[in-house]
Design an enzyme around this catalytic site. Structure first.
Site, PDB file in Angstrom:
ATOM      1  N   LEU A   1       6.199  11.505   5.384  1.00  0.00           N
ATOM      2  CA  LEU A   1       5.506  10.121   5.799  1.00  0.00           C
ATOM      3  C   LEU A   1       6.167   9.028   6.216  1.00  0.00           C
ATOM      4  CD1 LEU A   1       2.583  10.682   2.999  1.00  0.00           C
ATOM      5  CD2 LEU A   1       2.691  11.472   5.269  1.00  0.00           C
TER       6      LEU A   1
ATOM      7  N   ASP B   1       7.973  14.807   0.653  1.00  0.00           N
ATOM      8  CA  ASP B   1       8.319  13.480   0.163  1.00  0.00           C
ATOM      9  C   ASP B   1       8.443  13.330  -1.432  1.00  0.00           C
ATOM     10  OD1 ASP B   1       7.888  11.282   2.137  1.00  0.00           O
ATOM     11  OD2 ASP B   1       6.053  12.566   2.456  1.00  0.00           O
TER      12      ASP B   1
ATOM     13  N   GLU C   1       9.147   8.372  -8.100  1.00  0.00           N
ATOM     14  CA  GLU C   1       8.425   7.210  -8.749  1.00  0.00           C
ATOM     15  C   GLU C   1       6.654   7.188  -8.419  1.00  0.00           C
ATOM     16  OE1 GLU C   1       9.283   2.641  -8.861  1.00  0.00           O
ATOM     17  OE2 GLU C   1       8.403   3.051  -6.886  1.00  0.00           O
ATOM     18  N   ASP C   2       6.233   7.678  -7.434  1.00  0.00           N
ATOM     19  CA  ASP C   2       4.976   7.590  -7.119  1.00  0.00           C
ATOM     20  C   ASP C   2       4.000   8.625  -7.930  1.00  0.00           C
ATOM     21  OD1 ASP C   2       5.139   5.654  -5.089  1.00  0.00           O
ATOM     22  OD2 ASP C   2       6.016   7.214  -3.804  1.00  0.00           O
TER      23      ASP C   2
ATOM     24  N   ARG D   1       0.785  14.457  -1.013  1.00  0.00           N
ATOM     25  CA  ARG D   1       1.453  14.236  -1.962  1.00  0.00           C
ATOM     26  C   ARG D   1       0.860  14.437  -3.400  1.00  0.00           C
ATOM     27  NH1 ARG D   1       5.475   9.196  -2.179  1.00  0.00           N
ATOM     28  NH2 ARG D   1       6.188  10.778  -3.418  1.00  0.00           N
TER      29      ARG D   1
ATOM     30  N   HIS E   1       3.549  -0.133  -0.280  1.00  0.00           N
ATOM     31  CA  HIS E   1       3.444  -0.261  -1.845  1.00  0.00           C
ATOM     32  C   HIS E   1       3.684  -1.730  -2.162  1.00  0.00           C
ATOM     33  CE1 HIS E   1       4.296   4.365  -2.418  1.00  0.00           C
ATOM     34  NE2 HIS E   1       3.341   4.153  -2.612  1.00  0.00           N
TER      35      HIS E   1
ATOM     36  N   CYS F   1      11.472   3.976  -5.557  1.00  0.00           N
ATOM     37  CA  CYS F   1      10.979   5.323  -5.254  1.00  0.00           C
ATOM     38  C   CYS F   1      11.987   6.307  -5.722  1.00  0.00           C
ATOM     39  CB  CYS F   1      11.031   5.384  -3.809  1.00  0.00           C
ATOM     40  SG  CYS F   1      10.582   3.984  -2.851  1.00  0.00           S
TER      41      CYS F   1
END
Ligand code: CIR
Length: 267
Positions: free
Chosen positions: A24, A66, A71-72, A91, A169, A256
């Protein structure tokens, strides 16, 4: 003062997949080079390890372009971890696949489950005294409320803030440098969300380096931002610069690429 928000015994990273070219991005600035991204990733992991931390490197996951941006998928705290519910539909599946790696290290792993709750780790800044969460296109009020409820049992206070419009973010625009100091863009600082903290602004025109990480004795920041680098060095931080040109094409930065934590009982 304690330093649990930036002193860590462990990190988890995931190698970039060849499918990263489908990752993305807000603006298409060209396909990332997997080879160059892999070189940068090796440098990044080596920098984390150089501080004495254990780095768990997970294998690439082609099904999730991704997935290098681990981290996400989770919030890792000293007492336990919380598996996120990413707001990007492509995701969503990544988070569940991170859970077993967390349960291998933590006794307590909780999950965001509400069908209307969305939250990504990139919107969460943990400081020594509170957890700031930016509402964004990926993180909504329901996700923040559910997380606040989950972490209250561990004594953590959540403060909802706003990720600036058009910014992916919250941490795209800020980083924790130590117990009292934040690196932030002037545009985010202007919102007043860091009142009470000492704030170092990114140099004008270098806003893209606000996403750095403090990891033990090092600050890792992306290459190519000399004036902000000098500001951090002048402030006494030991900075290691890491190439980030390929992740930047996908709106990714230093934070990230890892989950950073100190599990309570190393197993
Ligand atoms: C995304 O849009 O989800 C990825 N291309 C970039 C994620 C960056 N993650 C982060 O800032 N924590």
């Amino acid at each position: 003062m304690s330093a649990q928000s930036y002193q860590f015994s462990h990190a988890i990273t995931r190698r970039p997949a060849a499918s990263i070219v489908q990752g993305l991005r807000a603006v298409d600035t060209g396909a990332p080079s997997l080879d160059l991204m892999l070189q940068h990733h090796v440098d990044y992991v080596a920098a984390l390890r150089s501080t004495g931390a254990t780095v768990v490197e997970l294998a690439a996951m082609e099904a999730f372009p991704d997935s290098v941006f681990v981290e996400d998928t989770a919030l890792c705290l000293p007492q336990g971890a919380v598996v996120m519910r990413p707001g990007a539909p492509t995701r969503l599946g990544e988070a569940a696949l991170m859970a077993p790696h967390l349960t291998a290290l933590y006794e307590q792993v909780l999950h965001i489950t509400g069908p209307d709750s969305f939250i990504e780790g990139g919107d969460i800044l943990t400081t020594e005294t509170e957890i700031l969460i930016g509402r964004s296109a990926r993180t909504n009020a329901a996700g923040i409320a559910e997380l606040a409820d989950l972490v209250a049992r561990w004594g953590h206070q959540v403060r909802e803030v706003i990720t600036p419009p058009g910014v992916l973010h919250f941490k795209t625009d800020c980083s924790l440098l130590d117990a009292e100091t934040i690196l932030a863009t002037a545009r985010l600082d202007a919102s007043g969300c860091f009142d009470g903290y000492k704030v170092i602004h990114t140099a004008e025109g270098e806003e893209a380096c606000a996403n750095a990480i403090r990891f033990n004795n090092l600050v890792l920041m992306p290459a190519g931002f000399p004036r902000t680098l000098e500001k951090l060095q002048m402030a006494g931080f030991r900075v290691q610069v890491i190439g980030n040109s390929e992740c930047a094409k996908l709106d990714g930065g230093m934070s990230c690429l890892s989950l950073r934590f100190s599990p309570p009982v190393p197993r």
